[in-house]
Design an enzyme around this catalytic site. Structure first.
Site: not given
Length: 219
Positions: A45, A139
């Protein structure tokens, strides 16, 4: 029930390394990428967050905001950013969501409800399913998800490639073939009859009765 493509991305409020946010408000009218991590100070990570920081201008160029999330509090994220700079050479200038109570991980179906409500005492292996990329459109719908195991670093060039396709196909009645890259030929969707295809795209190549290729639309 897990989240699917075209589901509304669940809204939430959270603390981040850049202050509190309400996710939908933070996205605004553009695109967003949220990518998750099982724990701070984990090796794979660390490389991913730095790589994303280095690619930030490419996302900005496409009108895409980026935000990370890790199952730890803000104070831990802030300390981790120093290691990320040391390892990769890049400063993390985008926000990192603090998910110390696991609320967002559970909301996005990356952890089960039975996981509890605290990151304390949990190992990366406990949170190993918190390894998903979510691309969210203007959206607020989920346009793409990619989930990776802890041992496999993510390919952010592929995420950029997918965003190029998503943004192109949102504007035009086309799809992109396997391994497509910006500027290459595209596929005319089946919903477009031949006469409309000629009007919209000019000439096209009929490879198969159901497969028509044309130049990438330029606008």
């Amino acid at each position: 029930m897990g989240l699917r493509i075209n589901d509304t991305a669940p809204d939430f409020t959270a603390e981040t390394t850049q202050g509190p946010i309400k996710f939908h408000d933070w996205i605004g009218d553009g695109w967003a990428v949220m990518f998750s991590h099982p724990k701070d100070f984990t090796p794979v990570c660390t490389t991913e967050l730095g790589t994303m920081a280095g690619l930030a201008p490419e996302f900005t160029k496409r009108g895409v905001k980026i935000i990370g999330i890790s199952v730890d509090p803000v104070e831990s994220h802030t300390k981790w950013k120093g290691d990320i700079k040391t390892a990769t050479g890049f400063d993390v200038d985008y926000p990192l969501i603090a998910d110390g109570d696991l609320a967002v991980a559970k909301l996005y179906d990356m952890l089960p409800a039975s996981a509890g409500d605290s990151s304390e005492g949990r190992t990366p292996a406990d949170n190993q399913t918190v390894r998903t990329v979510f691309v969210v459109g203007p959206d607020k719908k989920i346009k793409l998800t990619l989930s990776y195991p802890m041992t496999t670093g993510r390919n952010f060039d592929e995420i950029l490639r997918a965003i190029d396709s998503l943004q192109l196909t949102a504007k035009h009645k086309v799809a992109t073939p396997a391994n497509w890259k910006q500027g290459e030929d595209v596929i005319i969707t089946a919903a477009v009859p031949d006469d409309e295809a000629t009007e919209k795209f000019g000439s096209f190549e009929r490879v198969l009765p159901y497969l028509r290729k044309t130049k990438q639309p330029s606008a």
